[in-house]
Design a protein around this motif. Structure first.
Motif, PDB file in Angstrom:
ATOM      1  N   MET A   1       0.851  -1.475  -0.036  1.00 31.71           N
ATOM      2  CA  MET A   1       0.032  -0.030  -0.054  1.00 31.71           C
ATOM      3  C   MET A   1       1.004   1.276   0.023  1.00 31.71           C
ATOM      4  SD  MET A   1      -3.035  -0.787   2.664  1.00 31.71           S
ATOM      5  CE  MET A   1      -1.770  -1.318   4.063  1.00 31.71           C
ATOM      6  N   VAL A   2       0.167   2.244  -0.443  1.00 32.37           N
ATOM      7  CA  VAL A   2       0.987   3.773  -0.191  1.00 32.37           C
ATOM      8  C   VAL A   2       0.392   4.238   0.962  1.00 32.37           C
ATOM      9  CG1 VAL A   2       0.873   5.926  -1.120  1.00 32.37           C
ATOM     10  CG2 VAL A   2       0.342   4.250  -2.639  1.00 32.37           C
ATOM     11  N   GLU A   3       1.556   4.261   2.024  1.00 31.33           N
ATOM     12  CA  GLU A   3       1.559   4.743   3.067  1.00 31.33           C
ATOM     13  C   GLU A   3       1.954   5.930   3.487  1.00 31.33           C
ATOM     14  OE1 GLU A   3       0.160   2.617   5.446  1.00 31.33           O
ATOM     15  OE2 GLU A   3       0.648   0.617   4.963  1.00 31.33           O
ATOM     16  N   PRO A   4       1.463   6.719   4.418  1.00 31.62           N
ATOM     17  CA  PRO A   4       1.983   8.211   4.785  1.00 31.62           C
ATOM     18  C   PRO A   4       3.496   8.206   4.816  1.00 31.62           C
ATOM     19  CG  PRO A   4       0.375   7.541   6.527  1.00 31.62           C
ATOM     20  CD  PRO A   4       0.388   6.210   5.641  1.00 31.62           C
ATOM     21  N   ALA A   5       4.090   7.206   5.131  1.00 29.66           N
ATOM     22  CA  ALA A   5       5.663   7.289   4.932  1.00 29.66           C
ATOM     23  C   ALA A   5       6.051   7.443   3.599  1.00 29.66           C
ATOM     24  CB  ALA A   5       6.398   6.164   5.444  1.00 29.66           C
ATOM     25  N   ASP A   6       5.432   6.730   2.722  1.00 28.48           N
ATOM     26  CA  ASP A   6       5.735   7.021   1.120  1.00 28.48           C
ATOM     27  C   ASP A   6       5.477   8.506   0.690  1.00 28.48           C
ATOM     28  OD1 ASP A   6       6.300   4.194   0.790  1.00 28.48           O
ATOM     29  OD2 ASP A   6       4.226   3.935   0.896  1.00 28.48           O
ATOM     30  N   ILE A   7       4.377   9.139   1.188  1.00 27.00           N
ATOM     31  CA  ILE A   7       4.202  10.411   0.619  1.00 27.00           C
ATOM     32  C   ILE A   7       4.939  11.369   1.583  1.00 27.00           C
ATOM     33  CG2 ILE A   7       2.339  12.081   1.131  1.00 27.00           C
ATOM     34  CD1 ILE A   7      -0.028   9.805   1.414  1.00 27.00           C
TER      35      ILE A   7
ATOM     36  N   SER B   1       9.764  14.965   0.560  1.00 29.91           N
ATOM     37  CA  SER B   1      10.952  15.200   1.042  1.00 29.91           C
ATOM     38  C   SER B   1      12.004  15.400  -0.304  1.00 29.91           C
ATOM     39  CB  SER B   1      11.776  14.202   1.904  1.00 29.91           C
ATOM     40  OG  SER B   1      11.018  14.274   3.079  1.00 29.91           O
ATOM     41  N   ALA B   2      11.324  14.362  -1.303  1.00 32.01           N
ATOM     42  CA  ALA B   2      12.196  14.724  -2.557  1.00 32.01           C
ATOM     43  C   ALA B   2      11.977  15.525  -3.630  1.00 32.01           C
ATOM     44  CB  ALA B   2      12.195  13.240  -3.209  1.00 32.01           C
ATOM     45  N   ASN B   3      10.635  15.772  -3.720  1.00 29.47           N
ATOM     46  CA  ASN B   3       9.987  16.608  -4.484  1.00 29.47           C
ATOM     47  C   ASN B   3       9.403  17.742  -4.185  1.00 29.47           C
ATOM     48  OD1 ASN B   3      10.163  14.542  -7.058  1.00 29.47           O
ATOM     49  ND2 ASN B   3       9.175  13.226  -5.259  1.00 29.47           N
TER      50      ASN B   3
END
Length: 271
Positions: free
Chosen positions: A139-145, A150-152
């Motif tokens: 799953m897309v998790e808050p950590a992925d967001i 941070s990167a973009n």
């Protein structure tokens, strides 16, 4: 995407979420309109490269319930009439398609009522293909967001946030829909992630799989949380891997049949 096994208790629990989100829906639509303003500079600076994010819809394209999503019958024959015409019948939720708020709410916005300003928007792509290769129900998790930000940089209000899981490469195989035991198995969003995106004023989420929820979901929490809040989803996106994480403008050719809960759409990204 519908499932006959969604229990009444789940619906009742999610109704309270709909009541909560209803209060912020107007604000969400206003911020989504801001997304169009954000999209215009991106389009103006575009080099004109267009990526088609739409799968061709055929009777063989996988559907959630396993039944063919489209039927085409010749209505007018070219040799007989000098032109040709087909009568097309399709399920609303087949191929690359829109999930309108009405899909998972009794009185939500239908597909023809979607604000056009939300259908042209910045596209942000969250790549979870590495963990999806290890876990088919990743799953897309808050950590992925948070990692994406941070990167973009910040996710613009009114954006569409799309999950890149690599699942589009599995179209044409059973693995796109189920695992070796015949169980639904494909990545999706977590409800914690979509709640986070809702707070950012994101207009839409998209996936390269059959469902906004992961395949092993028993309650469709993302559908019940995201759609009744007045936002929409896009399922079965193609070619996301051809795009950068940010910088593209999304054009969603949503259908406009009155009272529809969604429908096949032509989805394009412009760089």
């Amino acid at each position: 995407m519908c499932h006959a096994c969604v229990m009444d208790s789940v619906k009742e629990r999610m109704l309270s979420r709909r009541a909560l989100f209803r209060g912020v829906a107007a604000t969400g639509l206003a911020t989504a309109a801001t997304g169009l303003i954000a999209a215009r500079p991106a389009l103006a600076q575009s080099g004109g490269r267009v990526i088609d994010l739409t799968h061709t819809l055929t009777p063989d394209f996988p559907t959630f319930d396993g039944r063919p999503g489209i039927e085409m019958v010749e209505s007018v024959n070219f040799e007989e009439s000098g032109y040709q015409l087909y009568r097309v019948t399709f399920e609303e939720h087949s191929g690359t398609h829109i999930d309108a708020p009405l899909h998972f709410s009794e009185d939500g916005t239908s597909v023809d009522e979607l604000d056009p300003a939300t259908l042209v928007c910045p596209l942000c792509i969250v790549d979870i293909s590495a963990k999806a290769a290890e876990d088919p129900n990743a799953m897309v998790e808050p950590a992925d967001i948070e990692a994406w930000i941070s990167a973009n940089g910040d996710i613009p209000a009114g954006a569409c946030v799309a999950m890149l899981s690599g699942w589009a490469d599995k179209v044409g195989t059973e693995a796109f829909r189920t695992d070796a035991d015949g169980n639904f198995a494909f990545p999706g969003f977590s409800v914690q992630a979509t709640d986070m995106l809702d707070g950012m004023g994101v207009a839409a989420i998209g996936v390269d799989t059959l469902s906004l929820d992961p395949g092993n979901s028993a309650d469709f929490a993302v559908h019940y949380g995201w759609l009744p809040a007045g936002r929409y989803g896009i399922e079965n996106l193609a070619n996301l891997a051809q795009l950068p994480a940010t910088g593209a403008t999304l054009f969603v050719g949503a259908p406009k049949h009155g009272g529809g809960t969604g429908g096949p759409a032509r989805v394009l990204a412009v760089l």
